[in-house]
Design an enzyme around this catalytic site. Structure first.
Site, mmCIF file in Angstrom:
data_model
loop_
_atom_site.group_PDB
_atom_site.id
_atom_site.type_symbol
_atom_site.label_atom_id
_atom_site.label_comp_id
_atom_site.label_asym_id
_atom_site.label_seq_id
_atom_site.Cartn_x
_atom_site.Cartn_y
_atom_site.Cartn_z
ATOM 1 N N ASP A 1 0.888 -1.310 -0.076
ATOM 2 C CA ASP A 1 -0.053 -0.038 0.123
ATOM 3 C C ASP A 1 0.795 1.212 -0.020
ATOM 4 O O ASP A 1 1.970 1.413 0.725
ATOM 5 C CB ASP A 1 -0.950 0.084 1.243
ATOM 6 C CG ASP A 1 -2.044 1.239 1.308
ATOM 7 O OD1 ASP A 1 -2.603 1.462 0.077
ATOM 8 O OD2 ASP A 1 -2.091 1.711 2.279
ATOM 9 N N HIS B 1 -9.937 5.300 -0.072
ATOM 10 C CA HIS B 1 -9.027 5.323 0.863
ATOM 11 C C HIS B 1 -9.428 6.262 2.032
ATOM 12 O O HIS B 1 -10.438 7.016 1.947
ATOM 13 C CB HIS B 1 -7.746 6.149 0.426
ATOM 14 C CG HIS B 1 -6.937 5.096 -0.238
ATOM 15 N ND1 HIS B 1 -5.385 5.315 -0.463
ATOM 16 C CD2 HIS B 1 -7.336 4.093 -1.310
ATOM 17 C CE1 HIS B 1 -5.115 4.518 -1.334
ATOM 18 N NE2 HIS B 1 -6.030 3.780 -1.780
#
Length: 283
Positions: free
Chosen positions: A84, A206
């Protein structure tokens, strides 16, 4: 159970009309908690290792990947391993040949054209290894303080970026913000739908820790697929540690790590179920 491939989990989620929960891991205790939650709910999950997490572990990626992979393979959980917010391409190279099957390559600090070029090169490299590639157009609100939470993704730019880079999924800014410790964010669901209509790949949210549960369900209904969660687990973990350490005679780390792991698993269970909720059609 053998590790799943993030791309396959994404395709399954799209086909089923539900979201896919992706949780950031900091320690093996986080991994154990998320895997336990995936087992209990019988729902898939993505275990995410960020560049910041790798730095926390003194830059050592492979021991953490190996540990999480061993935990997953010894369970009945359906989980995949994902990198990530990776900015350093050397991390991609190091992850080759490991259990990683996907990466969020983060060129969002760059200008549009430079971001396109860097992301396209990373995607080509990752696709040769069979990875799923996620990217981000511009920074999501709250990340490193670079943008206010009011930042929004332009649908036309998002469509162009996805087409020019060849990525498999795209993180967009629609009202969420990284590192929120309270679920108070409100999303622009109309914007999500407009982006979804013109972008040919699944969308990623996100900063979902700050989004209320009902907003998450609506976001999935509007077009979001992968829902990233991190801070909300850390709030649960740290809160349990604080409670346990209220007892002054505790010196054994297991006395506070065990309740922290348990509380993190409970929160992950709830979030897995929220993300996988199918919206009820309006009468």
């Amino acid at each position: 159970m053998p590790l799943a491939h993030t791309g396959e989990l994404m395709r399954d989620a799209v086909g089923s009309g539900v979201g896919l929960a992706a949780f950031n891991v900091i320690s093996l205790e986080h991994g154990e908690a998320i895997i336990e939650a995936a087992e209990q709910t019988q729902l898939p999950a993505v275990l995410q290792i960020s560049e910041n997490c790798i730095k926390f572990h003194h830059g050592r990626l492979k021991p953490l990947v190996s540990g999480l992979a061993a935990l997953a393979e010894s369970s009945h959980a359906c989980v995949s391993l994902h990198l990530d917010h990776i900015e350093d391409e050397r991390i991609l190279r190091e992850a080759a040949g490991t259990a990683i099957t996907s990466v969020m390559f983060d060129g969002s600090r760059l200008g549009f054209q430079d971001n396109v070029a860097a992301t396209r090169d990373a995607a080509r490299w990752a696709h040769l290894r069979g990875w799923h590639v996620e990217a981000e157009l511009g920074e999501i609100g709250g990340k490193n303080g670079a943008h206010a939470p009011g930042v929004r993704t332009d649908p036309v730019e998002a469509a162009r970026f996805a087409a020019d880079t060849g990525v498999d999924s795209l993180a967009v800014a629609v009202g969420s913000s990284h590192a929120m410790t309270a679920q108070t964010a409100r999303l622009d669901h109309d914007l999500i739908a407009r982006i979804r209509a013109v972008v040919g790949v699944p969308l990623v949210l996100h900063g979902s820790s700050g989004v209320p549960d009902d907003e998450v369900v609506l976001a999935v209904a509007s077009g979001m697929v992968k829902i990233n969660l991190g801070t909300i687990l850390n709030v649960a973990f740290t809160g349990a540690v604080r409670s346990a350490l209220a007892a002054p005679d505790i010196v054994d780390p297991r006395a506070y790590l065990a309740p922290a792991r348990m509380e993190t698993a409970a929160v992950a269970c709830r979030l897995l179920q929220v993300v996988a909720t199918r919206p009820v059609a309006a009468p």
